[in-house]
Design a protein around this motif. Structure first.
Motif, mmCIF file in Angstrom:
data_model
loop_
_atom_site.group_PDB
_atom_site.id
_atom_site.type_symbol
_atom_site.label_atom_id
_atom_site.label_comp_id
_atom_site.label_asym_id
_atom_site.label_seq_id
_atom_site.Cartn_x
_atom_site.Cartn_y
_atom_site.Cartn_z
ATOM 1 N N VAL A 45 0.851 -1.099 -0.215
ATOM 2 C CA VAL A 45 0.024 -0.092 -0.042
ATOM 3 C C VAL A 45 0.943 1.273 0.002
ATOM 4 O O VAL A 45 0.652 2.099 -0.937
ATOM 5 C CB VAL A 45 -0.945 0.019 1.257
ATOM 6 C CG1 VAL A 45 -1.474 1.384 1.336
ATOM 7 C CG2 VAL A 45 -2.124 -0.960 1.256
ATOM 8 N N PHE A 46 1.900 1.284 0.882
ATOM 9 C CA PHE A 46 2.771 2.393 1.103
ATOM 10 C C PHE A 46 3.517 2.698 -0.427
ATOM 11 O O PHE A 46 3.854 3.981 -0.756
ATOM 12 C CB PHE A 46 3.573 2.526 2.332
ATOM 13 C CG PHE A 46 3.004 2.584 3.461
ATOM 14 C CD1 PHE A 46 2.371 3.804 3.567
ATOM 15 C CD2 PHE A 46 2.787 1.843 4.567
ATOM 16 C CE1 PHE A 46 1.611 4.349 4.665
ATOM 17 C CE2 PHE A 46 2.089 2.180 5.836
ATOM 18 C CZ PHE A 46 1.434 3.502 5.528
ATOM 19 N N ASN A 47 4.020 1.687 -1.226
ATOM 20 C CA ASN A 47 4.507 1.510 -2.406
ATOM 21 C C ASN A 47 3.637 2.126 -3.371
ATOM 22 O O ASN A 47 4.167 3.000 -4.013
ATOM 23 C CB ASN A 47 5.290 0.251 -2.670
ATOM 24 C CG ASN A 47 6.415 -0.269 -1.971
ATOM 25 O OD1 ASN A 47 7.178 0.597 -1.583
ATOM 26 N ND2 ASN A 47 6.550 -1.377 -1.851
ATOM 27 N N ASN A 48 2.445 1.905 -3.270
ATOM 28 C CA ASN A 48 1.568 2.213 -4.378
ATOM 29 C C ASN A 48 1.269 4.113 -4.060
ATOM 30 O O ASN A 48 1.239 4.535 -4.965
ATOM 31 C CB ASN A 48 0.301 1.767 -4.238
ATOM 32 C CG ASN A 48 0.367 0.114 -4.794
ATOM 33 O OD1 ASN A 48 1.263 -0.079 -5.653
ATOM 34 N ND2 ASN A 48 -0.440 -0.777 -4.393
ATOM 35 N N ILE A 49 1.184 4.320 -2.935
ATOM 36 C CA ILE A 49 1.161 5.561 -2.585
ATOM 37 C C ILE A 49 2.268 6.420 -3.006
ATOM 38 O O ILE A 49 2.235 7.548 -3.358
ATOM 39 C CB ILE A 49 0.863 5.759 -1.011
ATOM 40 C CG1 ILE A 49 -0.627 5.478 -0.516
ATOM 41 C CG2 ILE A 49 0.931 7.107 -0.717
ATOM 42 C CD1 ILE A 49 -0.802 5.185 0.958
ATOM 43 N N SER A 50 3.443 5.904 -2.581
ATOM 44 C CA SER A 50 4.626 6.575 -3.040
ATOM 45 C C SER A 50 4.764 6.806 -4.543
ATOM 46 O O SER A 50 5.155 7.808 -5.060
ATOM 47 C CB SER A 50 5.876 5.780 -2.492
ATOM 48 O OG SER A 50 7.067 6.126 -3.046
ATOM 49 N N GLY A 52 2.178 6.608 -6.804
ATOM 50 C CA GLY A 52 1.428 7.904 -7.064
ATOM 51 C C GLY A 52 1.725 9.242 -6.872
ATOM 52 O O GLY A 52 1.521 10.276 -7.553
ATOM 53 N N LEU A 53 2.287 9.467 -5.672
ATOM 54 C CA LEU A 53 2.886 10.845 -5.377
ATOM 55 C C LEU A 53 3.993 11.212 -6.320
ATOM 56 O O LEU A 53 4.349 12.753 -6.470
ATOM 57 C CB LEU A 53 3.377 10.867 -3.924
ATOM 58 C CG LEU A 53 2.260 10.759 -2.836
ATOM 59 C CD1 LEU A 53 2.803 10.750 -1.439
ATOM 60 C CD2 LEU A 53 1.325 12.026 -2.829
#
Length: 56
Positions: A45-50, A52-53
């Protein structure tokens, strides 16, 4: 001597503490297992957020 052995065999307070220890160990194993499984999905999840940012 015989009376002391009979009292020792009827004593159950030690059994209770052993049962509580086994219960605590079982809960700890369940928590560690669930945390290790959850950490993999959280990392995703945090990799996907990163990612995306970074695209912004």
């Amino acid at each position: 001597m015989r009376e002391m052995l009979v009292r020792f065999s009827n004593e159950e307070s030690g059994a209770s503490s052993i049962e509580y220890g086994l219960l605590a160990a079982g809960i700890a194993v369940a928590m560690l297992t669930s945390m290790s499984l959850l950490s993999c999905s959280l990392a995703s999840v945090f990799n996907n957020i990163s990612t995306g940012l970074k695209a912004l």
